[in-house]
Scaffold this motif. Structure first.
Motif, PDB file in Angstrom:
ATOM      1  N   LEU A  42       0.826  -1.219   0.000  1.00 38.44           N
ATOM      2  CA  LEU A  42       0.000   0.000   0.000  1.00 38.44           C
ATOM      3  C   LEU A  42       0.855   1.261   0.000  1.00 38.44           C
ATOM      4  O   LEU A  42       0.492   2.273  -0.609  1.00 38.44           O
ATOM      5  N   GLN A  46       0.365   5.287  -1.599  1.00 38.68           N
ATOM      6  CA  GLN A  46      -0.334   6.171  -0.659  1.00 38.68           C
ATOM      7  C   GLN A  46      -0.433   7.633  -1.108  1.00 38.68           C
ATOM      8  O   GLN A  46      -1.413   8.292  -0.806  1.00 38.68           O
ATOM      9  N   TRP A  47       0.562   8.129  -1.820  1.00 40.32           N
ATOM     10  CA  TRP A  47       0.462   9.530  -2.279  1.00 40.32           C
ATOM     11  C   TRP A  47       0.114   9.629  -3.760  1.00 40.32           C
ATOM     12  O   TRP A  47       0.076  10.733  -4.314  1.00 40.32           O
TER      13      TRP A  47
ATOM     14  N   LYS B  28      -4.610   1.449  -6.648  1.00 41.50           N
ATOM     15  CA  LYS B  28      -4.593   2.078  -5.316  1.00 41.50           C
ATOM     16  C   LYS B  28      -5.734   1.555  -4.442  1.00 41.50           C
ATOM     17  O   LYS B  28      -5.529   1.180  -3.284  1.00 41.50           O
TER      18      LYS B  28
ATOM     19  N   ASN C  29      -5.925   9.555   1.603  1.00 36.21           N
ATOM     20  CA  ASN C  29      -4.477   9.357   1.604  1.00 36.21           C
ATOM     21  C   ASN C  29      -3.918   9.308   3.028  1.00 36.21           C
ATOM     22  O   ASN C  29      -3.021   8.506   3.330  1.00 36.21           O
ATOM     23  N   ALA C  31      -5.497   8.257   5.635  1.00 38.45           N
ATOM     24  CA  ALA C  31      -5.878   6.955   6.204  1.00 38.45           C
ATOM     25  C   ALA C  31      -4.955   5.848   5.696  1.00 38.45           C
ATOM     26  O   ALA C  31      -4.617   4.920   6.443  1.00 38.45           O
ATOM     27  N   CYS C  32      -4.543   5.935   4.433  1.00 38.80           N
ATOM     28  CA  CYS C  32      -3.541   4.991   3.906  1.00 38.80           C
ATOM     29  C   CYS C  32      -2.234   5.123   4.695  1.00 38.80           C
ATOM     30  O   CYS C  32      -1.658   4.131   5.150  1.00 38.80           O
ATOM     31  N   ALA C  33      -1.771   6.352   4.836  1.00 37.67           N
ATOM     32  CA  ALA C  33      -0.500   6.586   5.520  1.00 37.67           C
ATOM     33  C   ALA C  33      -0.562   6.118   6.973  1.00 37.67           C
ATOM     34  O   ALA C  33       0.400   5.545   7.504  1.00 37.67           O
ATOM     35  N   SER C  35      -2.400   3.674   8.177  1.00 32.94           N
ATOM     36  CA  SER C  35      -2.343   2.212   8.164  1.00 32.94           C
ATOM     37  C   SER C  35      -0.914   1.722   7.921  1.00 32.94           C
ATOM     38  O   SER C  35      -0.469   0.745   8.528  1.00 32.94           O
TER      39      SER C  35
ATOM     40  N   ALA D  38      -6.608   0.633  12.577  1.00 34.32           N
ATOM     41  CA  ALA D  38      -6.206   1.542  11.493  1.00 34.32           C
ATOM     42  C   ALA D  38      -6.795   1.069  10.166  1.00 34.32           C
ATOM     43  O   ALA D  38      -7.208   1.880   9.329  1.00 34.32           O
ATOM     44  N   LEU D  42      -9.369   2.786   7.519  1.00 37.96           N
ATOM     45  CA  LEU D  42      -9.122   2.831   6.072  1.00 37.96           C
ATOM     46  C   LEU D  42     -10.293   2.253   5.281  1.00 37.96           C
ATOM     47  O   LEU D  42     -10.604   2.724   4.177  1.00 37.96           O
ATOM     48  N   PHE D  45     -12.745   4.414   3.603  1.00 37.44           N
ATOM     49  CA  PHE D  45     -12.317   5.218   2.460  1.00 37.44           C
ATOM     50  C   PHE D  45     -11.978   4.400   1.222  1.00 37.44           C
ATOM     51  O   PHE D  45     -11.735   4.969   0.156  1.00 37.44           O
TER      52      PHE D  45
END
Lengths: 115, 115, 115, 115
Positions: A42, A46-47, B28, C29, C31-33, C35, D38, D42, D45
């Motif tokens: 992931l 992420q960005w 993603k 994004n 929330a991804c970071a 995790s 976490a 996520l 989203f």
């Protein structure tokens, strides 16, 4: 020899045995490692925007392939420890999903995780 | 018909196509979903001891098999979107790990994630 | 000046503004970071026994503190983007948990994630 | 009484003590639980676009606030078990990030996770 989930499982068994790693490979630990590798996968995205994620550059793509392989390898080992047949479980899950998300109502709607 | 990663991929393609879900299946988003499923797998083990995790009761084991299937299904879809051959990538990763953790030094030592 | 969640939030706002990072900081994004950082925290523990995890060596402990900080910083930014008051939400959650796990029945039983 | 990380920590200590849950709360287990929460955050989203994630509907927002609270509560308990001062660690991390991502070079570039 053709590679399959079974041949990978056998190689992973030999790999762990040679290194005496069975002691570390409890299902709990393997599930931790699987989660960690899924997050490393992931991390590549992420960005990124969704569009960017559809066409990663070659370096990202190679990194993604590595992390995807790690996820698969831990998943195989976890299933092996618990006697789970991954392909059979996946077959069953697709059938369940087909019942849960009928084409008529699911069409074009991102499904809600109604657990 | 025998189930393989390729037959699962084909069924998943048809499944998403019928439901017009391709729009949601950016790499993603699939990587997010994969991470979420890996965590749902981990959730089964979070309060177990390692020993308990080696012998889950039947209800836990069935739940674990479901989540493991979900992980595999998202992994296949992610790899499909990016043209990654999972079995080939896994083959390469085992070879890399063999070089990274030689038997002599790795024996009985849990490896450190020296990324 | 005393550090609080509010002062951290203000510093993080300034940090992102100076770097023009607001464009990357969608809740999705972040929330991804979050995790990903939670998994990096977990990575420190993945091959430890529970007992070992209670007494990590100094290097592990320093790494764990860094990752814990990253989790907190992304959590603050995510809450800030969505106007969520973290302390209030935590207050409410403890009250909910007290109702969900009464002392009498929960005593000594690891709770099941009966979501 | 004002809620702070310290008052939450004290309430969580009492909560676990009353239920005799200290036995389950090894740092390893708490790190697992943190990762799981976490991921539940996520999950809200995963099928949203970034734009949608900036304006979730009220039900999603309430769910997100709950999961964010869970993340914070496990983070506080993990830090407490290991004697980590979260606010101090966060202060240090912001200073490190400022050095790692100077304004001049970081401006408008999403940073790469060059670990």
């Amino acid at each position: 020899m053709t590679t399959t989930l079974d041949t990978l499982r056998d190689r992973l068994r030999a790999f762990a045995l040679e290194r005496d790693w069975g002691q570390f490979h409890s299902p709990k630990n393997l599930a931790c490692a699987l989660s960690v590798e899924a997050a490393e996968l992931l991390e590549h995205f992420q960005w990124m925007t969704e569009d960017q994620s559809r066409a990663p550059d070659e370096a990202s793509r190679a990194g993604i392939a590595h992390e995807a392989a790690d996820v698969l390898l831990y998943l195989i080992q976890l299933a092996d420890q618990l006697g789970i047949d991954l392909l059979e479980a996946a077959d069953r899950k697709i059938a369940l999903n087909a019942a849960k998300y009928p084409v008529a109502s699911a069409r074009g709607n991102s499904r809600r995780p109604d657990r």
